[in-house]
Motif scaffolding. Structure first.
Motif: not given
Length: 682
Positions: A192-203, A221-236
């Protein structure tokens, strides 16, 4: 005296929203649709009006040539090693984007990546770079027109051969796992709406296996079962642990760790969003974390992965805000006292090795590198010292100048002083004031008061060639460390959030009054400036106190506080702002300072240049469009309201040198012109 300017016509379309029984008119709602033809037509007419106004400023081209002249010096970054090569960034002076070079063991230098070749006008930038551990593979991210949506390009670092299709993502790091592929984060593209203004809330976090298509990437990980707005993955560093930061706001995060050698599930280390905790490093089973848990000024702790509930201090909390980096087998603790740096070197047991001697009072950054590095690099700067790179010997703590930029600027001719002033509620706030020596405190000095005040971000002293030109032309540059920032830790941040947000504006107003009372300047010679959350600061201050300053620059600002959370990642800012849906009290508080809702007829507002970009998908341009339209309609005196809209640009990062010089030319010349300056000092 009413405004005599013939602004472009902005139609009004009746629209009403209701919040807790209160009706709120929104006649410029139509400007939120950045794809609509009538919005595009309005933008073109506003661009034309602004350019015509600015073209009449007699010294505008002089300012542009001064900026170009001082900008035109070689800029070289600190080097870093990957595989068999040493890499560094260089800009010859006025290149649109810096170029990434590399040197082999024999000393032969070649261009590795030239972002100036990515697009015709230099508006596609390199926004990220990540090598695998061997240094033979690289993934680099590009941003087109300043958008937060990026493309990850995968390349053999030795042959420079590109393989696989570009990976589309937003707010993503790249975490390589051996030679197999990498972890990254993405949102589903808005339908919905443009790629510039559309909501982005499930990382969501994915693993991209080399040699496959993005559509085949494995969802980790992520999606409806683990809904978070921001997720960052890192490797040791030892490639044993997959580390996941997950958050719903820009403050507070959950932390999960997965042992890849055991193919275990994610172990929850910190749940809920009360604290900010990040993994700094790992040593075998020991995990080092940097946290504000029961430590508003931050501390470094560690725990054993086999017993993750017991944390012990490595570097305890002190009275000064801490940040940390690692390199050369040591931990570097970077402290901030009244927004000025001091740095200590520790071993991994928390034993103090030494305090690093810095060149002066200012901001030191860097001190990061690989464990095997014998030398690390850091930069030092303040408002009158161009950023200089130093090489640090980690064994003896000795620093040597590595690169001193050849800027046409002599620090000996300038002063930068720190003062403390008292805000409305009695809080003591620091401010740096910088200017040319010999300045008379006669109240007639053109002054830019710059602020941010939010999101735990600290505004520390740093040199800018733009401010150098401003000071060279007789200007003062003043920066208060407002509440809402991170200069004094979590308490300082929280004191400028939600229903304490007005503290930030009161601090800014008190800073302006201090400068005026003490003869630095007067309302006729003062400009307010800020970007993003700082754009909100300027918008709120100029509607609360329109008499405080002559000129205002709300840049890429959050200006509609009732609807900011409806666009892109805006809902993630609720920790700082609260939302109009939270409660009747929160709605009323937001409405009481929301710049778009507080422009009143019959008031004389400062000469204003609202600054935005057509590709800003962080703070959508609708904020600036609506605020500018309100000001143009209601301005009661002959002080102009311009809306400066940069095309092919985003929230700020990645702009070409030409775009940055163009914007700053307009800011400095508009400020001086509106203050009644007829010609520049020779």
């Amino acid at each position: 005296m009413k405004s005599t300017y013939q602004y472009p016509e902005t139609k009004k379309v009746a629209h009403t929203d209701e919040y807790f029984g209160t009706k709120v008119e929104d006649p410029y709602r139509w400007l939120e649709d950045d794809r609509a033809d009538d919005t595009k037509d309005w933008v073109q007419r506003e661009v034309g009006f602004t350019q015509n106004y600015l073209a009449q400023i007699p010294f505008r081209e002089d300012i542009r040539s001064q900026l170009k002249d001082i900008w035109n010096y070689e800029k070289i970054s600190a080097p870093f090693e990957e595989g068999d090569y040493t890499y560094f960034y260089k800009n010859d002076g006025l290149q649109a984007q810096s170029v990434l070079y590399r040197k082999d063991k024999a000393g032969n230098t070649e261009v590795f990546l030239d972002p100036n070749q990515f697009s015709e006008k230099g508006t596609t930038s390199l926004s990220g770079l990540s090598f695998n551990k061997k240094g033979n593979l690289v993934a680099y991210s590009i941003s087109e027109g300043g958008s937060d949506w990026n493309k990850i390009i995968i390349m053999d670092a030795v042959s420079k051969k590109i393989f696989d299709e570009p990976i589309v993502c937003k707010f993503s790091s790249v975490a390589w796992y051996k030679d197999e592929g990498f972890y990254y984060s993405k949102y589903d593209q808005p339908k919905e709406g443009s790629i510039l203004s559309g909501m982005t809330d499930t990382h969501k976090v994915y693993f991209h296996k080399l040699g496959t298509k993005q559509s085949e990437d494995q969802l980790i990980i992520g999606g409806e079962s683990f809904k978070r707005r921001y997720m960052t993955a890192g490797i040791s560093d030892d490639e044993r642990f997959l580390i996941l930061d997950a958050a719903v706001n820009t403050s507070g995060n959950e932390l999960y760790i997965k042992d890849l050698t055991k193919n275990s599930e994610f172990i929850p280390i910190q749940k809920g969003y009360d604290y900010n905790t990040n993994v700094v490093d790992t040593k075998g089973d020991e995990i080092y974390v940097f946290t504000d848990k029961n430590a508003p000024n931050m501390k470094l702790q560690k725990f054993n992965i086999n017993n993750p509930s017991v944390w012990t201090d490595v570097i305890p909390e002190t009275d000064n805000v801490l940040s940390v980096s690692t390199g050369g087998g040591y931990i570097f603790a970077k402290y901030m006292k009244d927004a000025v740096s001091f740095v200590k070197q520790f071993d991994y047991n928390g034993k103090l090795i030494r305090e690093i001697t810095l060149p002066g009072k200012g901001t030191a950054g860097g001190f990061g590198g690989k464990e095997k590095d014998k030398e690390l690099y850091y930069t030092f700067t303040n408002y009158i010292t161009p950023g200089t790179t130093y090489k640090l010997n980690v064994a003896n703590g000795k620093s040597d100048v590595y690169l001193k930029p050849k800027v046409k600027f002599n620090p000996e001719n300038y002063v930068s002083e720190q003062v403390f002033f008292t805000s409305k509620d009695g809080t003591k706030v620091p401010m740096m004031i910088s200017y040319k020596k010999g300045l008379k405190l006669n109240g007639k000095n053109p002054t830019i008061l710059y602020g941010y005040g939010g999101f735990n971000i600290s505004v520390t002293p740093s040199f800018s060639v733009v401010n150098a030109i401003w000071m060279e032309n007789g200007g003062i540059y003043a920066v208060p460390n407002l509440r809402g920032g991170g200069e004094y830790g979590k308490k300082w941040h929280d004191a400028g959030t939600k229903q304490q947000k007005k503290n930030v504006f009161e601090d800014f107003i008190a800073a302006g009054e201090y400068l005026q009372k003490n003869g630095y300047t007067s309302p006729k010679f003062m400009a307010l400036s800020g970007r993003s959350n700082g754009g909100l600061l300027v918008g709120a201050t100029m509607t609360m106190r329109p008499d405080l300053a002559k000129v205002a620059f709300p840049g890429v600002g959050v200006l509609d506080m009732l609807r900011y959370n409806k666009f892109t990642a805006g809902a993630g800012w609720a920790y700082d702002y609260g939302t109009a849906e939270d409660s009747k009290e929160m709605f009323e508080y937001l409405k009481s300072y929301s710049p778009v809702h507080n422009v009143k007829k019959g008031v004389c507002y400062p000469s204003t240049m609202v600054i935005t970009s057509d590709h800003d998908d962080r703070v959508v341009p609708a904020h600036s469009f609506k605020f500018g339209a309100e000001l143009q309609e209601k301005q009661s005196c002959n002080q102009p309201v311009l809306i400066r809209i940069e095309t092919n640009a985003g929230h700020g990062a990645g702009r070409s040198t030409d775009q940055v010089i163009g914007e700053n030319t307009d800011i400095l010349s508009f400020a001086l012109y509106e203050m009644g300056i007829k010609e520049l000092k020779k």
